[in-house]
Design a protein around this motif. Structure first.
Motif: not given
Ligand code: ZN
Length: 465
Positions: A240-256
């Protein structure tokens, strides 16, 4: 030239003009190439900035504004020119708690300005990895975006008023404090996101928000690309309007960023192709946390989310954000090329596959790391191939940028054009748009002294195909 330097010195004093080794030292530590400036001019006021511009204008001398020097596209390259550092104009002049505005000088560091605002119980929502060095003036001239655009917009949406020094030294004061002002053209827009090519921003009035009193952060693993836009929509509606960030990462970045030598610990098992950092900022911690948890539970029950962990306290929230912000790990893998593209969410999965395929067809084991701001259609693409030789750079640019042409994407989501992306401006803007940009440039800066050669190719009227 020494004549101009002497005139600048007599107007701005010794502390206001650095040359030789002192100037060279100032040109160190940039995130992209800053070149070797003839001198670094450091005005302490708008009046001194105006005097410097007037002298450079009379001499036809190119001048390049410097903020925190953390731009990524060579927008601050001052090779053979005068660099105009705003570092002495760093004051937060006023925080108006009634109208919710801050009046600030261009050289104020973003983080310091945010801290000053926070001390007054307000919130300045611009947030990006370079917060500790990037300046308000640099954020304006690049129309900075960052992590919370989804909720609060880019810098453009936060600027209410500007004071700008024009190429000939004229001070244009447009220090509006009001949210609504439709008295004629909104001139400040000409100086936001134009990378110091149309004027030099010296002061600004920006809009503040109430400080959020709740923060919830979760790390989520998903099994297929389509789940990410579904999760975005689901969370946006459910919160209801409080979403402030939605940051996505592909697995290569996450692993790094979660494996040694990185300091970050994996919040989830490393078994997912995609990860998302979701954040909500609200007004009541208990109620907001309950809603946040229920929203994620529902997403799990619907099968959108495979795995999720919610941060239990501030240090866990900070640790999750630190993964997203770990540019240090990304930089470790030098040589790398970094890109910042925009495209429709519906095109993203195919786009990434195409880029990876084309890279693999030309290089042995290229590395690609992808992360970004899904809600903004903005992906950061990091590519490592060969030894980072300059010929490879051009080829990789072609591979990363060319698929964007057919799908109406942009070669620059938030880093600007600078020198680095100039050859590709015409891939994201029509010939008519580029021609009008040249018209504006010629009108506001007829001698071409403001950040020469950046964004637009000098002398060209129409975009090159
Ligand atoms: Zn970004």
């Amino acid at each position: 030239m020494s004549d101009l330097i002497e005139k600048l010195r007599s107007e701005l004093g010794d502390a206001g003009v650095l040359t030789g080794a002192d100037a060279e030292e100032k040109a160190q530590g940039g995130w992209s190439h800053l070149g070797t400036p003839l001198a670094v001019v450091r005005p302490a006021s708008t009046e001194e900035t105006s005097k410097a511009l007037k002298l450079c204008h009379a001499a036809g001398q190119g001048i390049v504004a410097w903020g925190g020097k953390t731009g990524l596209v060579e927008g601050g390259n001052a090779e053979g020119m005068i660099a105009l550092s705003m570092e002495r104009m760093h004051a937060v002049e006023e925080i108006d708690t009634v109208s919710g505005t801050m009046t600030v000088q261009a050289g104020a560091v973003l983080e310091a300005a945010c801290d000053a605002v926070e001390a007054k119980g307000f919130f300045f929502p611009l947030d990006l990895g370079a917060r500790g060095s990037a300046t308000i003036g640099g954020n304006i001239s690049t129309n900075a975006g960052g992590n919370r655009v989804l909720r609060y917009g880019m810098m453009r949406e936060m600027v209410l008023g500007l004071e700008v020094v024009l190429a000939d030294g004229t001070v244009l004061s447009s220090m509006n404090h009001m949210l609504k002002n439709n008295a004629g053209y909104d001139l400040k827009q000409m100086f936001i996101g134009t990378e110091g090519t149309l004027g030099i921003v010296t002061r600004a009035v920006v809009r503040l928000r109430p400080a959020p009193s709740s923060q919830d952060v979760a790390f989520v693993g998903v099994s297929e690309f389509d789940a990410m836009p579904r999760l975005l929509r689901h969370m946006d509606v459910a919160l209801g309007g409080t979403l402030s960030a939605f940051e996505v990462m592909w697995e290569d970045f996450y692993n790094l960023v979660t494996r040694e030598p990185a300091l970050g610990k994996p919040p989830l098992a490393s078994t997912h192709p995609y990860y998302v950092l979701v954040e909500s900022l609200g007004g009541h911690q208990e109620e907001d946390s309950a809603r946040f948890e229920a929203a994620l539970m529902a997403a799990m029950e619907e099968g959108i989310v495979t795995d999720a962990v919610i941060a239990k306290n501030q240090s866990e929230r900070d640790a999750m954000w630190a993964l997203r912000d770990d540019v240090g790990q990304v930089a470790q893998n030098w040589p790398i090329f970094t890109y910042d593209v925009s495209l429709g969410i519906s095109h993203m999965e195919k786009y990434v596959a195409t880029v990876k395929e084309r890279l693999a067809a030309e290089w042995d084991s290229p590395t690609t790391m992808i992360f970004g701001h899904l809600g903004d259609g903005n992906l950061h693409v990091i590519v490592g191939v060969g030894d980072g030789e300059p010929e490879a750079r051009r080829r990789v640019e072609e591979i990363v940028y060319s698929p964007l042409r057919d799908i109406g994407g942009s070669v620059s989501a938030e880093h600007g054009i600078g020198l680095e992306k100039r050859p590709y401006l015409g891939w994201s803007r029509t010939p008519e748009e580029v021609a009008l940009m040249h018209t504006l440039k010629a009108t506001l800066d007829p001698k071409g002294i403001l950040n020469p050669g950046k964004v637009l190719e000098p002398g060209l009227k129409v975009a090159a195909e």
